[in-house]
Design an enzyme around this catalytic site. Structure first.
Site, PDB file in Angstrom:
ATOM      1  N   SER A  58       4.741   0.083  -6.933  1.00  0.00           N
ATOM      2  CA  SER A  58       4.721  -0.047  -8.399  1.00  0.00           C
ATOM      3  C   SER A  58       4.731   1.330  -9.062  1.00  0.00           C
ATOM      4  CB  SER A  58       3.526  -0.880  -8.863  1.00  0.00           C
ATOM      5  OG  SER A  58       2.333  -0.174  -8.665  1.00  0.00           O
ATOM      6  N   GLY A  66       0.802  -1.223   0.000  1.00  0.00           N
ATOM      7  CA  GLY A  66       0.000   0.000   0.000  1.00  0.00           C
ATOM      8  C   GLY A  66       0.831   1.267   0.000  1.00  0.00           C
ATOM      9  N   LEU A  67       2.148   1.132  -0.245  1.00  0.00           N
ATOM     10  CA  LEU A  67       3.002   2.325  -0.195  1.00  0.00           C
ATOM     11  C   LEU A  67       3.449   2.776  -1.583  1.00  0.00           C
ATOM     12  CD1 LEU A  67       5.106   1.403   2.962  1.00  0.00           C
ATOM     13  CD2 LEU A  67       3.032   2.799   2.811  1.00  0.00           C
ATOM     14  N   ALA A 121       6.150   3.967  -7.814  1.00  0.00           N
ATOM     15  CA  ALA A 121       7.517   4.476  -7.620  1.00  0.00           C
ATOM     16  C   ALA A 121       8.462   3.839  -8.626  1.00  0.00           C
ATOM     17  CB  ALA A 121       7.975   4.196  -6.196  1.00  0.00           C
ATOM     18  N   ASP A 124      -1.265   7.406  -7.228  1.00  0.00           N
ATOM     19  CA  ASP A 124       0.021   6.870  -6.754  1.00  0.00           C
ATOM     20  C   ASP A 124       1.200   7.424  -7.557  1.00  0.00           C
ATOM     21  OD1 ASP A 124      -1.641   5.352  -5.191  1.00  0.00           O
ATOM     22  OD2 ASP A 124      -0.691   3.439  -5.639  1.00  0.00           O
TER      23      ASP A 124
HETATM   24  C1  MEV Z   1      -4.019   2.516  -4.048  1.00  0.00           C
HETATM   25  O1  MEV Z   1      -2.807   3.079  -3.554  1.00  0.00           O
HETATM   26  C2  MEV Z   1      -5.095   3.572  -4.057  1.00  0.00           C
HETATM   27  C3  MEV Z   1      -6.478   3.094  -4.507  1.00  0.00           C
HETATM   28  O2  MEV Z   1      -7.341   4.212  -4.328  1.00  0.00           O
HETATM   29  C4  MEV Z   1      -6.476   2.644  -5.950  1.00  0.00           C
HETATM   30  C5  MEV Z   1      -6.311   3.782  -6.958  1.00  0.00           C
HETATM   31  O3  MEV Z   1      -6.383   4.953  -6.581  1.00  0.00           O
HETATM   32  O4  MEV Z   1      -6.125   3.451  -8.142  1.00  0.00           O
HETATM   33  C6  MEV Z   1      -6.986   1.961  -3.656  1.00  0.00           C
END
Ligand code: MEV
Length: 310
Positions: free
Chosen positions: A98, A94-95, A100, A141
């Site tokens: 990919s 969750g950081l 980065a 991201d």
């Molecule tokens: C993932 O880091 C963030 C989500 O909102 C997916 C996205 O924004 O594509 C879960």
């Protein structure tokens, strides 16, 4: 080729979402900031353009990365270079590892080609790689990674690009990031939520909208230096993420632990699910980090924005 500057180096920052994950996929704003840790790509001239990968990866992972890299190299007009990657980020937690990776690779390829490597151009081209990994991400991201700034992001409808507002914080914005359990891939969590949203659109749409409002309120609190309000907004966001079915006992336990250690606010960050990353907003996170490390919790701190101590 931009031969004067070889070897070329490109960095892609990891990210945390402070407010608004998932609802950002549905066009609502999200507040996200860069970690000081990330992925570094190094390129040297070579006979052919390729990505050097560690032998520990599976065949499927190697194929995916190679394909994504070749696509990025062609788009960047890269000369023949060998690119190696070094990641400080835990993968799939969750950081934004990919995103980065996509940003670091794209940045180094643009540098090698002597092309514009502004954050906007890096983000535009890194998307091509990120899409190979994630299908149709919201774009928050890789945009945060490329910009390396705290920002409010709002996706353009149906696209993986969006409107970016860079935020200034008059106070240091420090988070503690703790890693818990094993996480299910973002693609799966996003798809499962999409199925619930399609079945019960009114209820889910209402919650997404509320989370978007929280992200805007959080952005305002950041700009006003009101970290106490930001912390409260994060806590409420966590409640709504749980309502959407995105939290789990290990994540909840860590959220409560961080609050018990003095966090102004704590919540899961990223896709959530069975495990992943939890963030706590702290005025001074170091004592909490020391305590958690003592207990064997994988954690670190990062300042996302605001004045830094000299
Ligand atoms: C993932 O880091 C963030 C989500 O909102 C997916 C996205 O924004 O594509 C879960």
């Amino acid at each position: 080729m931009n031969s004067r500057a070889a070897p070329w180096v490109g960095f892609g920052a990891g990210k945390v979402i402070l407010l608004g994950e998932h609802s950002v996929v549905y066009g609502h704003p999200a507040l996200a900031g860069p970690l000081s840790y990330g992925v570094t790509a190094r390129a040297v001239p070579s006979k052919r353009c390729h990505l050097s990968l560690p032998g520990t990866l599976s065949r499927a992972q190697r194929n995916l990365l190679t394909q994504a890299f070749q696509r990025a190299a062609a788009l960047c007009g890269s000369p023949a270079v060998k690119v190696t990657l070094e990641s400080e980020l835990p993968l799939s937690m969750g950081l934004g590892s990919s995103g980065a990776l996509a940003v670091a690779s794209t940045r180094v390829l643009l540098k090698a080609a002597g092309q514009d490597d502004s954050p906007e151009e890096v983000a535009r081209l890194a998307l091509e790689m990120e899409q190979e990994f994630h299908g149709t991400p919201s774009g928050v991201d890789h945009t945060t990674s490329a910009q390396q700034k705290l920002l409010l992001y709002k996706r353009h409808p149906g696209q993986s690009t969006g409107r970016v507002r860079i935020l200034k914080s008059p106070r240091p914005l420090k988070v503690l990031v703790a890693l818990v359990g094993d996480r299910s891939p973002t693609k799966h969590t996003v798809a499962a939520l999409r199925a619930r949203q399609a079945r019960w659109p009114d209820r889910y749409t209402r919650l997404f909208k509320q989370i978007g409002t929280l992200a805007s309120e959080g952005a305002k609190a950041v700009e006003q230096g009101d970290l106490e309000t930001l912390g409260d907004v994060m806590n409420v966001n966590q409640g709504l993420l749980a309502a959407l079915g995105l939290s789990s006992p290990p994540l909840e336990e860590m959220v409560y632990r961080l609050r018990g250690l003095g966090a102004l606010g704590a919540k899961l960050t990223g896709a959530g699910g069975d495990g992943g990353a939890v963030i706590g907003l702290f005025l001074e996170p170091e004592p909490a980090v020391a305590k958690l490390l003592e207990l064997g919790v994988r954690c670190f701190t990062s300042q996302l924005a605001g004045p830094r101590a000299l």
